[in-house]
Design a protein around this motif. Structure first.
Motif, PDB file in Angstrom:
ATOM      1  N   THR A   1       3.957  -8.834  -0.315  1.00  0.00           N
ATOM      2  CA  THR A   1       3.439  -7.282  -0.306  1.00  0.00           C
ATOM      3  C   THR A   1       3.177  -7.043   1.285  1.00  0.00           C
ATOM      4  O   THR A   1       2.471  -6.042   1.409  1.00  0.00           O
TER       5      THR A   1
ATOM      6  N   THR B   1      -2.860  -4.032  -7.279  1.00  0.00           N
ATOM      7  CA  THR B   1      -1.287  -4.460  -7.438  1.00  0.00           C
ATOM      8  C   THR B   1      -1.074  -5.479  -8.397  1.00  0.00           C
ATOM      9  O   THR B   1      -0.332  -5.192  -9.139  1.00  0.00           O
TER      10      THR B   1
ATOM     11  N   LYS C   1       0.764  -1.092  -0.007  1.00  0.00           N
ATOM     12  CA  LYS C   1      -0.134  -0.055  -0.046  1.00  0.00           C
ATOM     13  C   LYS C   1       0.845   1.336   0.143  1.00  0.00           C
ATOM     14  O   LYS C   1       0.339   2.388  -0.398  1.00  0.00           O
TER      15      LYS C   1
HETATM   16  C1  LIG Z   1      -4.108  -4.911   0.266  1.00  0.00           C
HETATM   17  C2  LIG Z   1      -3.182  -6.233   0.382  1.00  0.00           C
HETATM   18  C3  LIG Z   1      -2.913  -7.028  -0.714  1.00  0.00           C
HETATM   19  C4  LIG Z   1      -3.821  -7.061  -2.074  1.00  0.00           C
HETATM   20  O1  LIG Z   1      -3.344  -5.991  -2.873  1.00  0.00           O
HETATM   21  P1  LIG Z   1      -4.658  -5.279  -3.852  1.00  0.00           P
HETATM   22  O2  LIG Z   1      -3.812  -4.315  -4.628  1.00  0.00           O
HETATM   23  O3  LIG Z   1      -5.885  -4.866  -3.187  1.00  0.00           O
HETATM   24  O4  LIG Z   1      -5.110  -6.326  -4.877  1.00  0.00           O
HETATM   25  C5  LIG Z   1      -1.914  -7.918  -0.905  1.00  0.00           C
HETATM   26  N1  LIG Z   1      -0.987  -8.065   0.105  1.00  0.00           N
HETATM   27  C6  LIG Z   1      -1.159  -7.122   1.193  1.00  0.00           C
HETATM   28  C7  LIG Z   1      -0.225  -7.358   2.469  1.00  0.00           C
HETATM   29  C8  LIG Z   1      -2.151  -6.173   1.289  1.00  0.00           C
HETATM   30  O5  LIG Z   1      -2.327  -5.274   2.282  1.00  0.00           O
END
Ligand SMILES: *Cc1c(COP(=O)(O)O)cnc(C)c1O
Length: 342
Positions: free
Chosen positions: A321, A201, A53
């Motif tokens: 992520t 993402t 994010k």
């Molecule tokens: C929000 C989030 C996602 C998903 O990402 P999107 O862009 O909403 O598809 C993946 N991993 C983490 C850790 C997140 O916080």
């Protein structure tokens, strides 16, 4: 086609990352799985425990500052990483943050409502609203609009980070940039495995690596909806992103892959495959994954390998992520007792 940085320079951007995130080879897992496995450490984007994010917020905060907003409004799950990171970004730029917490996951224990991202958002000084439904994106966004209206009456100026489709996907621009950043680091790969939730993402990353000339498949691992629904969502996100950037979409519909074999028992719940994947990454590489997104994504990589969509010897990129604060909120749910006494 203009260069990626030229396309992105049309949008105001707040610099939250400062530098590229590391790309690392996972030696022990590569050997165990008989693939050449690399991980892009977007858990290390900085700003309050990092995560994907931060990239998305560079463009939302950029837009909020350009609009001279003094308050950021955002909606998400109770343990939303997006909300927590938005609170941190707002603090960094001297803005207020209002976080709306949706009831998306039933039957969670008290830690889910007090620890992890909740605790961090409290430290960051965010204001909080609640929304009783977790499946009503339009309603959740409308509640933010109503809040912005109230604040306007008090002389405040709000910027809403919307959840639903039908808004320009500014956050996905962060992953166009992220995909280009990775392409410069890695050169190429045989397949990439990324999480697919809102689709910002996955859609941004796919667009970024295609614009950078990489044609290898990008597998989106479903964390929220089944593969068919998620693919339809991705098409919408990718179209809206291409429109936003003023380019034709750089890939066809048959180039959008979604896989939902690790989704059960549903959003925000870790099934056995997810728990096993989380444990395996920790105990083989010393890298922590979160139960809602990144461990599901690694479980997806293992599932794709088992199904033969990823094959021996291939160079595979796993996108980490972040989401690590949620580990503490899911502590009882995950129930790791440690390896035991000697
Ligand atoms: C929000 C989030 C996602 C998903 O990402 P999107 O862009 O909403 O598809 C993946 N991993 C983490 C850790 C997140 O916080």
């Amino acid at each position: 086609m203009p260069r990626i940085d030229t396309l992105l320079s049309a949008f105001p951007r707040a610099s939250l990352l400062g530098q590229p995130t590391p790309l690392e080879r996972l030696g022990r897992l590569s050997e165990e799985l008989d693939i050449d496995l690399w991980i892009k450490r977007d858990d290390l984007t900085g700003l309050s425990f990092g995560g994907n994010k931060t990239r998305q917020l560079e463009y939302y905060i950029g837009a909020a500052r350009a609009a001279a907003a003094d308050t950021i409004l955002i909606t998400g799950a109770v343990q939303s990483n997006f909300a927590r990171t938005a609170a941190a970004a707002a603090a960094k730029y001297g803005m207020h943050a209002v976080l709306q917490r949706e009831e998306r996951v039933a039957g969670m224990d008290p830690l889910y409502y007090s620890s992890g991202n909740i605790f961090l958002s409290d430290i960051l000084g965010a204001d909080v609203m609640r929304y009783p439904d977790g499946e009503d994106e339009v309603g959740a966004d409308a509640a933010l609009e109503a809040c912005a209206e109230d604040l306007r009456a008090k002389g405040r100026s709000s910027y809403i980070i919307p959840l639903g489709l039908g808004h320009p996907p500014l956050g996905a621009l962060g992953y166009v940039q992220g995909g280009a950043e990775l392409a410069a680091q890695i050169g190429g790969f045989d397949a990439a495995v990324v999480p697919s939730g809102s689709g910002a993402t996955h859609g941004g990353f796919l667009t970024g690596v295609r614009l950078a000339g990489i044609t290898a498949p990008v597998f989106g691992i479903c964390v929220r909806r089944d593969a068919a629904l998620q693919k339809a969502r991705l098409e919408q996100v990718a179209d809206a992103l291409a429109t936003l950037m003023g380019i034709p979409r750089p890939f066809g519909c048959d180039d959008i892959f979604t896989w939902d074999g690790a989704l059960a028992p549903g959003y925000g719940r870790a099934g056995p495959a997810t728990r096993t994947a989380l444990q395996r990454m920790a105990r083989t590489e010393g890298i922590l994954l979160d139960p809602v997104y990144s461990a599901k994504t690694f479980a997806g990589l293992l599932g794709l390998l088992k199904e033969g969509a990823i094959t021996k010897g291939q160079k595979i990129l796993l996108l980490h992520t972040g989401g690590l604060p949620a580990l503490f909120a899911y502590q009882n749910d995950l129930g790791f007792g440690g390896a035991g006494a000697l």
